[in-house]
Design a protein around this motif. Structure first.
Motif, short mmCIF file in Angstrom:
data_model
loop_
_atom_site.label_atom_id
_atom_site.label_comp_id
_atom_site.label_asym_id
_atom_site.label_seq_id
_atom_site.Cartn_x
_atom_site.Cartn_y
_atom_site.Cartn_z
N SER A 116 0.83 -1.21 0.00
CA SER A 116 0.00 0.00 0.00
C SER A 116 0.87 1.25 0.00
O SER A 116 0.48 2.29 -0.56
CB SER A 116 -0.94 0.00 1.20
N GLY A 123 -2.79 5.32 -5.88
CA GLY A 123 -4.14 5.21 -5.35
C GLY A 123 -4.76 3.84 -5.51
O GLY A 123 -5.92 3.63 -5.15
N TYR A 124 -4.00 2.89 -6.02
CA TYR A 124 -4.50 1.52 -6.15
C TYR A 124 -3.32 0.58 -6.34
O TYR A 124 -2.23 1.00 -6.76
CB TYR A 124 -5.47 1.37 -7.33
N GLU A 146 -7.57 -3.56 -9.85
CA GLU A 146 -6.94 -2.45 -9.14
C GLU A 146 -7.57 -2.36 -7.76
O GLU A 146 -8.75 -2.04 -7.62
CB GLU A 146 -7.12 -1.14 -9.92
N PRO A 148 -8.28 -0.64 -4.44
CA PRO A 148 -8.22 0.77 -4.02
C PRO A 148 -7.42 0.99 -2.74
O PRO A 148 -7.49 0.18 -1.80
CB PRO A 148 -9.69 1.14 -3.81
N VAL A 150 -6.84 4.04 0.19
CA VAL A 150 -7.33 5.32 0.70
C VAL A 150 -6.37 5.83 1.76
O VAL A 150 -5.64 5.05 2.38
CB VAL A 150 -8.76 5.20 1.26
N TYR A 162 -13.40 8.97 1.90
CA TYR A 162 -12.53 8.34 0.90
C TYR A 162 -12.99 6.92 0.60
O TYR A 162 -12.92 6.46 -0.55
CB TYR A 162 -11.08 8.33 1.38
N LYS A 166 -14.00 5.70 -3.15
CA LYS A 166 -13.13 4.78 -3.87
C LYS A 166 -13.57 3.32 -3.83
O LYS A 166 -13.00 2.49 -4.56
CB LYS A 166 -11.69 4.90 -3.35
N ASN A 168 -15.00 0.00 -4.78
CA ASN A 168 -15.40 -0.56 -6.07
C ASN A 168 -16.21 -1.82 -5.81
O ASN A 168 -15.65 -2.80 -5.30
CB ASN A 168 -14.16 -0.87 -6.91
N ILE A 174 -10.71 -2.94 0.31
CA ILE A 174 -10.12 -1.60 0.21
C ILE A 174 -9.04 -1.51 1.27
O ILE A 174 -9.20 -2.07 2.37
CB ILE A 174 -11.21 -0.51 0.36
#
Length: 212
Positions: A116, A123-124, A146, A148, A150, A162, A166, A168, A174
């Motif tokens: 990360s 951002g991903y 991808e 995400p 945050v 966030y 973001k 998905n 995430i």
């Protein structure tokens, strides 16, 4: 409509959390008192719901009678208790609200922290052509996903927008930058499968990048 939770439903949720907690603790996925787990109890009714979640500040390598509590869609305890819900309960609330999922598992590991940070500015986290992507019911040849990322803040309410932006729906996870992954599913079994797949992918991405 009533959101009253039966004792049987509560005990079942606590049993599921206890089993998952024991399994993940054996994998050293809860360093210190980090991480949190939750399972929704009952159905969503008019955007109202309840879920069982790990209590704040507990050693997750041991079992006690005060490991879990019930909270509502605002993250507030629904029963009289001296326990505090996890500091990150609001993130669980938002994921439940956005996805309607049945369970959310959050762990801190070295690999999810490192990747990360490596991809934080993008951002991903990109992953392509790895078999474990199929764990998310993505079956395309040479699939690319991808995951995400945050920003991470000590003030948890600052993170929630966030997550809203973001998240998905096609990717059941995430990650907070340099913090840890939230993975979810329709139930505990599916959330566990997704979390295990994410952790495999994070290690894969890290090791492949190191080799190159």
């Amino acid at each position: 409509m009533s959101l009253e939770i039966t004792l049987e439903h509560k005990q079942q949720a606590f049993h599921e959390l206890r089993s998952v907690k024991e399994l993940f603790a054996a994998r050293n996925w809860f360093p210190g008192t980090s991480g949190n787990l939750s399972v929704r109890v009952g159905d969503i009714q008019d955007e109202r719901f309840q879920f069982a979640i790990t209590a704040s500040g507990k050693d997750k390598t041991v079992h006690t009678p005060e490991d879990f509590l019930l909270v509502n869609e605002l993250g507030q305890p629904t029963e009289r208790t001296s326990l505090k819900p996890s500091a990150e309960t609001l993130i669980h609330c938002e994921i439940y609200r956005l996805t309607g999922c049945g369970a959310i598992f959050h762990v801190h590991t070295v690999f999810n922290n490192i990747v990360s940070e490596l991809y934080g500015e993008e951002g991903y986290i990109p992953v392509q052509g790895v078999e474990l992507i199929k764990a998310f019911n993505i079956w395309e040849e040479n699939a690319k996903i991808e995951i995400p990322i945050v920003p991470n803040y000590t003030h948890i309410p600052s993170i929630v927008p966030y997550v809203t932006e973001k998240l998905n729906p096609a990717i059941p996870g995430i990650i907070l930058r340099n913090h840890g992954i939230y993975a979810w599913g329709a139930n505990s079994f599916e959330a566990k499968r997704h979390l295990e797949a994410f952790e495999f992918l994070f290690e894969y991405v890290y090791r492949m990048k190191a080799l190159r």
